[in-house]
Design a protein around this motif. Structure first.
Motif, PDB file in Angstrom:
ATOM      1  N   ALA A  74      15.657 -28.253  -4.104  1.00 36.58           N
ATOM      2  CA  ALA A  74      15.693 -28.779  -2.735  1.00 36.58           C
ATOM      3  C   ALA A  74      14.412 -29.548  -2.400  1.00 36.58           C
ATOM      4  O   ALA A  74      13.957 -30.366  -3.183  1.00 36.58           O
ATOM      5  N   ARG A  75      13.823 -29.253  -1.235  1.00 39.29           N
ATOM      6  CA  ARG A  75      12.663 -30.036  -0.773  1.00 39.29           C
ATOM      7  C   ARG A  75      11.465 -29.869  -1.705  1.00 39.29           C
ATOM      8  O   ARG A  75      10.717 -30.823  -1.927  1.00 39.29           O
ATOM      9  N   ASP A  76      11.281 -28.684  -2.260  1.00 38.05           N
ATOM     10  CA  ASP A  76      10.154 -28.476  -3.173  1.00 38.05           C
ATOM     11  C   ASP A  76      10.269 -29.388  -4.396  1.00 38.05           C
ATOM     12  O   ASP A  76       9.270 -29.928  -4.874  1.00 38.05           O
ATOM     13  N   ARG A  78      11.817 -32.276  -4.428  1.00 34.07           N
ATOM     14  CA  ARG A  78      11.549 -33.639  -3.967  1.00 34.07           C
ATOM     15  C   ARG A  78      10.049 -33.893  -3.828  1.00 34.07           C
ATOM     16  O   ARG A  78       9.562 -34.989  -4.124  1.00 34.07           O
ATOM     17  N   ILE A  79       9.320 -32.861  -3.399  1.00 39.23           N
ATOM     18  CA  ILE A  79       7.870 -33.010  -3.250  1.00 39.23           C
ATOM     19  C   ILE A  79       7.216 -33.296  -4.592  1.00 39.23           C
ATOM     20  O   ILE A  79       6.394 -34.207  -4.726  1.00 39.23           O
ATOM     21  N   SER A  82       8.345 -36.700  -5.975  1.00 41.16           N
ATOM     22  CA  SER A  82       7.697 -37.757  -5.189  1.00 41.16           C
ATOM     23  C   SER A  82       6.228 -37.896  -5.561  1.00 41.16           C
ATOM     24  O   SER A  82       5.690 -39.007  -5.599  1.00 41.16           O
ATOM     25  N   GLU A 142      -0.051 -36.438   6.921  1.00 40.85           N
ATOM     26  CA  GLU A 142       1.393 -36.647   7.027  1.00 40.85           C
ATOM     27  C   GLU A 142       1.786 -37.074   8.434  1.00 40.85           C
ATOM     28  O   GLU A 142       2.871 -36.736   8.940  1.00 40.85           O
ATOM     29  N   TYR A 206       9.932 -40.176   4.074  1.00 35.24           N
ATOM     30  CA  TYR A 206      11.196 -39.536   3.702  1.00 35.24           C
ATOM     31  C   TYR A 206      11.041 -38.022   3.590  1.00 35.24           C
ATOM     32  O   TYR A 206      11.887 -37.257   4.071  1.00 35.24           O
ATOM     33  N   LEU A 207       9.939 -37.588   2.972  1.00 39.31           N
ATOM     34  CA  LEU A 207       9.704 -36.153   2.841  1.00 39.31           C
ATOM     35  C   LEU A 207       9.528 -35.491   4.204  1.00 39.31           C
ATOM     36  O   LEU A 207       9.927 -34.341   4.408  1.00 39.31           O
ATOM     37  N   GLY A 210      13.291 -36.959   6.318  1.00 39.29           N
ATOM     38  CA  GLY A 210      14.603 -37.001   5.683  1.00 39.29           C
ATOM     39  C   GLY A 210      15.277 -38.345   5.783  1.00 39.29           C
ATOM     40  O   GLY A 210      16.386 -38.531   5.268  1.00 39.29           O
ATOM     41  N   TRP A 212      15.404 -42.374   4.883  1.00 37.30           N
ATOM     42  CA  TRP A 212      14.919 -43.348   3.918  1.00 37.30           C
ATOM     43  C   TRP A 212      15.058 -44.747   4.518  1.00 37.30           C
ATOM     44  O   TRP A 212      16.154 -45.177   4.852  1.00 37.30           O
TER      45      TRP A 212
END
Length: 218
Positions: A74-76, A78-79, A82, A142, A206-207, A210, A212
């Motif tokens: 999931a998000r982890d 993507r991090i 990325s 961020e 995006y991170l 969400g 893009w």
């Protein structure tokens, strides 16, 4: 185990910020070397690029180790992915700084650009430095407003880049062939530096949200 993973993610972010700071220093020195025909600064930029490259490799190795050991989802996930893409863009930004410095060194003691275009390149250089500093701040905080600022500043760089092409292709251009090549290359390096910053800003955005935002600089 989860706490260790979060510490590793924090270390990834810290390393990205460190590389971004070095890139900001690099473009500042490169544009000053370019505009002032300072061969000493140019040599510093060229020599310091190895450090940016090394830190990028080390960050990539850390990210790959995290992927293999922690198997994030999931998000982890993507991090981490990325971070790999962002580090690649930062490395390319360092390369653009080096290319600008190399032009300054190659043409020393003369200035790279004819007098008529020097104000344009000073503006482009100042914008690139501002973008680099904003990017470091974005990676640190961020703050999504900074992502939009970077995109807006990139539009200004693009406009100046186009103005250089208009100048060298215009009927009033008096530069020699070497002048035309130098101006075209230098303008492209400045423009690509900003484009890579926009690419990074989009990934951070995006991170964080969400969403893009697709554009020609993707």
């Amino acid at each position: 185990m989860r706490e260790v993973f979060q510490q590793e993610l924090a270390e990834v972010q810290e390393r990205l910020v460190e590389i971004s700071r070095l890139v900001a220093i690099s473009i500042d020195k490169a544009t000053r070397a370019f505009n002032e025909s300072d061969v000493g600064l140019a040599e510093e930029v060229i020599a310091d690029d190895d450090k940016i490259d090394l830190l990028t490799v080390e960050l990539d190795e850390l990210a790959i180790t995290i992927l293999a050991r922690q198997q994030p989802v999931a998000r982890d996930l993507r991090i981490v992915v990325s971070a790999l893409r962002i580090s690649a863009s930062l490395e390319r930004m360092g390369d653009m700084s080096t290319h600008i410095a190399q032009l300054a060194r190659y043409r020393f003691p003369d200035k790279v650009i004819p007098k008529s275009l020097r104000p344009t390149f000073r503006q482009m250089g100042a914008l690139d430095v501002e973008i680099a500093n904003k990017l470091t701040e974005l990676l640190t905080t961020e703050d999504m407003h900074l992502a939009e600022t970077i995109r807006n500043e990139d539009d200004k760089v693009d406009a100046l880049h186009l103005s250089v092409f208009d100048a060298v292709l215009g009927e009033t251009w008096k530069g020699q062939a070497a002048d035309t090549v130098d101006a075209t290359l230098a303008s492209r390096y400045h423009e690509r530096f900003a484009d890579h910053a926009v690419s990074i800003a989009k990934k951070v955005q995006y991170l964080g949200t969400g969403d893009w935002h697709q554009d020609s600089n993707a």
